[in-house]
Enzyme design. Structure first.
Site, PDB file in Angstrom:
ATOM      1  N   CYS A  28       0.819  -1.226   0.000  1.00 18.28           N
ATOM      2  CA  CYS A  28       0.000   0.000   0.000  1.00 18.28           C
ATOM      3  C   CYS A  28       0.848   1.270   0.000  1.00 18.28           C
ATOM      4  CB  CYS A  28      -0.939   0.001   1.201  1.00 18.28           C
ATOM      5  SG  CYS A  28      -0.147  -0.503   2.744  1.00 18.28           S
ATOM      6  N   GLN A  49       1.267   5.804   8.586  1.00 22.22           N
ATOM      7  CA  GLN A  49       0.371   4.802   8.017  1.00 22.22           C
ATOM      8  C   GLN A  49      -0.831   4.489   8.918  1.00 22.22           C
ATOM      9  OE1 GLN A  49       4.180   2.561   6.157  1.00 22.22           O
ATOM     10  NE2 GLN A  49       2.283   1.427   5.865  1.00 22.22           N
ATOM     11  N   HIS A  52      -3.031   6.564   4.203  1.00 24.57           N
ATOM     12  CA  HIS A  52      -1.603   6.642   4.514  1.00 24.57           C
ATOM     13  C   HIS A  52      -1.077   8.003   4.060  1.00 24.57           C
ATOM     14  CE1 HIS A  52      -1.636   2.567   5.619  1.00 24.57           C
ATOM     15  NE2 HIS A  52      -0.906   2.011   4.666  1.00 24.57           N
ATOM     16  N   ASN A  57      -5.374   3.845   1.847  1.00 24.80           N
ATOM     17  CA  ASN A  57      -4.587   2.613   1.746  1.00 24.80           C
ATOM     18  C   ASN A  57      -5.425   1.392   1.373  1.00 24.80           C
ATOM     19  OD1 ASN A  57      -5.413   3.394   4.533  1.00 24.80           O
ATOM     20  ND2 ASN A  57      -4.907   1.272   4.981  1.00 24.80           N
TER      21      ASN A  57
END
Lengths: 347, 347
Positions: free
Chosen positions: B129, B156, B249, B323
């Site tokens: 991702c 993240q 993210h 993500n």
């Protein structure tokens, strides 16, 4: 025996209350602590270690008889009252950005450049929170290997924006958990036009935007680093980011050292014996700094030290410290302790 | 007319449910969607756009008659069943790390290297991702100016670790707001020994630790970037950090370009006309990407583009994308669309 009268300006704020705590636990000989704030807060009572203190309004006369005045009530209050305090014989330690880049004012992290205190003219500036912890972590490496470049991305806690910002973050968190409407009125910067939620969010803006697309917070890290390290040649760039954490700034720091003989183990050795640092670096037991474990602590915590994959003299590390303590209140009180130790406070 | 039977393996997970959504809204001609998961989830019903689908247990025979199989149920499930799916004539698009670095398997971001699909042997790997969104943001710059170096620090979101991790974060948040005891049983990595709270905290570990003090997540960003960009010379280093955000993210990305004639305005122009990107970059109106504004969106958002203070060909930027969408489900479905468009799916 010498005993000091210490004033705290902005005593009801997030940093001010920590300053009183840090004074109480310091090695300074204290006669009296005067707690000063705005007219609005005058009369409020603050209890520190069982001692009850009554907040007074800040006026020029508040500084009569004061030896050391710690300021943390915003730049305009410092600009208004710091010269008044100096005129009355006090040494000012200012935790705002008002005087930091003034060439006649020392900008001091006691572990890094205490000698700068010698030339003071009554005002000492305390660096920005995110700068201080980075300086504590990098100075032992700079001393051992030299330092040519810093690139830092920050993960800064909400208490750096004050008590009201922390309350708003918690309110937002509760409202989001309840799937209710939420408000944003403070962050990224109280003085800016738009406000965004910080809870369960990340904001790549701290303070207002300034030149070249960098924010004032980013310029502070860049310019203050060069001043504290007395090195106008060092390359510094910063991206400053607010994260939903109460206290404890984290920093992802990339450095390039001058000495090609540097190594991860050599860097760890330098940090292990350095003042104010606790090395928390052992991947085999998942040991690294985090804001929750650093909260309330005096140290600057360093971990995740590793060599860059491609650049021989490049290293990455992770630096965390409580932004209200070493990042603000403690550093100010340590400056006072250093001034006392060096015999630089007039009595 | 060609119509495809598509299987989703791991259909009840955070990414799997998004995959079904993305298939439903894709341009692919669909005959049937088969939703597969573990024996434990078999019989569960999933509703997508009013369509009710019943989850079946994944067995080798599940792939009989399947044209495209999207896997997102962990590396060991992919290793067990992807060859079975290929044996039965399906093309596998795998969202785990199982096959990404296999030299016979294309690793594809459709905006960057669709031509790599041509050599496939039945399995296509979907990148990590945090790598995907960085590739989408950097490819237009690489095309225009060349790219010699990347240093990235990530922020993240927790949904990258699955639905249970998001639930635990929210539980922790509620407990912390109530000043109650809280538990940590999942993050930083379900497979690791120690677990730390993520709510109101920051964890500088994603996935397990690997060589040289870097985590597997960091190595993924480093190695996958080189493979996707077909450039073994490009310098890449990463610090991967988990933040208390549900989805989205964020990345603080520093790059060095090869062409000294590059400029911030030239980079913005390249990004403005590039596929899959929305430029959100205007400090004068505090416009920049954040995870909360990117959540649920298909684009990769780029902002805070600025030149390094000291390095002429150095630039900093801020890249955010959901993500679960572009970072996982959408990219997998876009690979399927590209395979279809290029006539690479056998019928």
């Amino acid at each position: 025996m010498i005993k000091y009268t210490i004033a705290v300006v902005g005593a009801t704020g997030a940093v001010g209350t920590k300053m009183i705590e840090m004074i109480e636990s310091s090695t300074l000989p204290i006669r009296e602590i005067k707690v000063l704030a705005s007219k609005r807060s005058a009369g409020k009572k603050i209890t520190v270690n069982g001692l009850e203190l009554v907040v007074e309004e800040t006026t020029p006369e508040s500084f009569d008889g004061v030896d050391i005045a710690l300021f943390s009530a915003g730049g305009s209050i410092s600009q208004q009252f710091a010269p008044e305090a100096v005129k009355r014989g006090a040494i000012v330690i200012d935790n705002t950005s008002a005087y930091r880049m003034d060439p006649t004012v020392p900008l001091v992290v006691p572990e890094v450049n205490p000698e700068a205190l010698k030339g003071h003219n009554g005002i000492i500036a305390n660096p920005n929170c995110s700068t201080i912890q980075m300086m504590v972590a990098l100075e032992p490496i700079r001393k051992k290997y030299g330092l040519s470049r810093i690139i830092v991305s920050t993960y800064q806690a909400v208490s750096g924006a004050g008590i009201a910002a922390v309350k708003e973050m918690k309110d937002q968190a509760q409202q989001m958990l309840n799937n209710e409407a939420y408000e944003a009125t403070i962050l990224p910067s109280g003085g800016d036009k738009k406000h965004y939620p910080i809870s369960f969010n990340i904001l790549p803006q701290i303070d207002l935007f300034s030149q070249e697309g960098y924010t004032f917070e980013e310029w502070k890290m860049i310019n203050e680093t060069k001043k504290i390290m007395s090195d106008s040649e060092i390359k510094v760039s910063a991206t400053c980011v607010r994260v939903p954490v109460v206290s404890g700034h984290s920093e992802s720091v990339y450095i390039e050292v001058k000495d090609e003989s540097a190594s991860v183990s050599g860097i760890k050795e330098a940090l292990q014996s350095a003042p104010g640092i606790e090395l928390q670096d052992d991947p085999s037991i998942q040991l690294y700094p985090t804001p929750l474990t650093a909260e309330g602590k005096k140290e600057t915590f360093v971990g995740r030290i590793r060599q860059d994959i491609d650049v021989k003299n490049g290293y990455h590390m992770w630096v965390v410290s409580d932004n209200l303590i070493k990042g603000a209140a403690l550093n100010s009180v340590q400056i006072a302790e250093k001034l006392h130790g060096m015999g630089l406070i007039k009595k």
